[in-house]
Enzyme design. Structure first.
Site, PDB file in Angstrom:
ATOM      1  CG  HIS A   1     -22.943  63.733 -41.986  1.00  0.00           C
ATOM      2  ND1 HIS A   1     -21.678  63.217 -42.187  1.00  0.00           N
ATOM      3  CD2 HIS A   1     -23.257  64.407 -43.136  1.00  0.00           C
ATOM      4  CE1 HIS A   1     -21.244  63.558 -43.390  1.00  0.00           C
ATOM      5  NE2 HIS A   1     -22.180  64.281 -43.979  1.00  0.00           N
ATOM      6  CG  ASP A   2     -25.748  68.726 -39.690  1.00  0.00           C
ATOM      7  OD1 ASP A   2     -25.334  68.532 -40.849  1.00  0.00           O
ATOM      8  OD2 ASP A   2     -26.874  69.200 -39.436  1.00  0.00           O
TER       9      ASP A   2
ATOM     10  CG  ASP B   1     -21.246  61.028 -39.607  1.00  0.00           C
ATOM     11  OD1 ASP B   1     -22.329  60.643 -40.088  1.00  0.00           O
ATOM     12  OD2 ASP B   1     -20.379  61.617 -40.283  1.00  0.00           O
TER      13      ASP B   1
ATOM     14  CB  SER C   1     -20.226  65.631 -46.192  1.00  0.00           C
ATOM     15  OG  SER C   1     -21.304  64.850 -46.619  1.00  0.00           O
TER      16      SER C   1
END
EC number: 2.3.1.46
Length: 379
Positions: free
Chosen positions: A356-357, A323, A157
């Site tokens: 995204h995690d 994501d 990220s």
């Protein structure tokens, strides 16, 4: 937890603090006369200092990436699944450095630190920072540790943006860049999400223009809302549906606006409340602005390939299918630019339901691909 630590853990770790008394010029035009960076290390630096790996953290991350501060800790560091003996970042091979970035709220100099000029917390007077500023401060830490060249710089990220920027700013000091679930710049939608989160904080009556520490209060409601908005974007629709669906907290609806009725509401409130109790509001503003400002290709008219023309590192770019905050298409922008610049790059798009995690969750293909790349790094 048990006092017996897992065999594949780096074990008990102690944070260290590096103080810098040389002024650090910042992109905003201001400078910090002195500052401190808190960091942890895992593994041993070899005699030639050729096995060092830097971990760059994301928005709410910090220096405690692996291991335990005490045997009774409930959880290990935030990326413990990836750092340790036999793990993708294998501490039997690598010397790993993980720091809390400048402007953070976990021990490095930031808005909650005391401004020596006033004797009060910096608050909103702390300078606005950029990814480039972080990279310069990290380079000074590398100098302090006797590391001229990193074997690899790894980040997910916002951490991936830092890893990418290292290869641009200090091309001779990075041999490998592992950039995970990242992007070469934020989309308008991402900037919009960050602005909503900032407004939640800025309009909290307890924010007091950023001087809330002087008032003895915390803008917890604003931070809570900011985290709730952000957390939704870190998860995929499928993962939220599978985890919560439309499940209720109890067996009936209350027909009011105040009750927590759905399980997903309860989860988001818990995440927001937990976050608001441990994170600094001014740091949140700083971190989101650094995300918004990052655009290394702007100096070359938006041409990312031209921006990367001088880099010398090899790259591993990873993305995750669900994501939508930093979609695979954004990672492919980096891959395409590197290929156009005739650089060495491998790309892995990983099928994962976790949004995204996913870069924090040790799914088998992710761990295998990550480890395969790290294992081929010559030290």
């Amino acid at each position: 937890m048990s006092t017996v630590l897992p065999e594949d853990s780096v074990g008990l770790v102690t944070p260290q603090i590096a103080r810098f008394d040389e002024p650090l010029a910042l992109a905003c035009g201001r400078s910090l006369a002195a500052y401190e960076l808190i960091y942890e290390t895992y593994g041993e630096l070899n005699a030639s200092a050729s096995n060092a790996v830097l971990i760059c953290h994301a928005l709410s991350g910090h220096h405690h990436a692996a291991g335990y501060h005490a045997a009774t800790d409930r959880k290990p560091g935030w990326w413990d699944s990836c750092i340790g003996p036999g793990k993708p970042i294998d501490t039997n091979r690598f010397f790993v450095v993980s720091l809390n970035n400048l402007g953070g709220c976990n021990g490095s100099t930031g808005p909650s630190s005391v401004n020596p000029a006033t004797g009060k917390p910096y608050g909103a007077d702390f300078p606005v920072l950029t990814v480039e500023d972080w990279v310069h401060s990290q380079a000074r830490l590398a100098d302090r540790l006797g590391i001229q060249t990193w074997a690899a710089i790894v980040g997910g990220s916002l951490g991936g943006m830092q890893a990418l920027q290292w290869t641009i700013t200090y091309p001779d000091r990075v041999r490998h860049c592992v950039d995970i679930a990242s992007a070469p710049k934020l989309s308008a939608q991402n900037i919009a999400f960050n602005e909503v989160a900032r407004q939640a904080i800025l309009t909290d009556p307890e924010f007091h223009g950023g001087s809330f520490q002087d008032q003895g209060v915390t803008p917890k409601r604003g931070l809570m809302l900011a985290r709730m908005v952000g957390h939704i974007t870190y998860l995929s629709d499928d993962s939220m549906g599978e985890k919560f669906g439309r499940e209720l907290k109890s067996d009936k609806l209350n027909y009011d606006f105040h009750s927590v009725e759905f399980q997903v509401e309860s989860y988001l409130r818990y995440q927001g409340e937990e976050f608001s109790g441990r994170f600094d509001a001014n740091t949140y503003l700083l971190m989101t602005k650094a995300l918004d400002y990052y655009d290394p290709a702007a100096a070359h008219g938006g041409d990312l390939a031209a921006t990367l023309a001088h880099v010398t590192a090899d790259y591993c770019i990873m993305s995750f299918t669900t994501d939508w905050r930093f979609s695979p298409a954004r990672s492919r922008e980096i891959v395409d630019a590197l290929m156009a610049a005739r650089k060495n790059v491998c790309y892995l798009d990983i099928d994962s339901p976790y949004g995204h995690d996913a870069f924090l969750i040790p799914t088998p293909r992710y761990m295998q691909g990550f480890a395969n790349y790290m294992n081929r790094i010559v030290i």
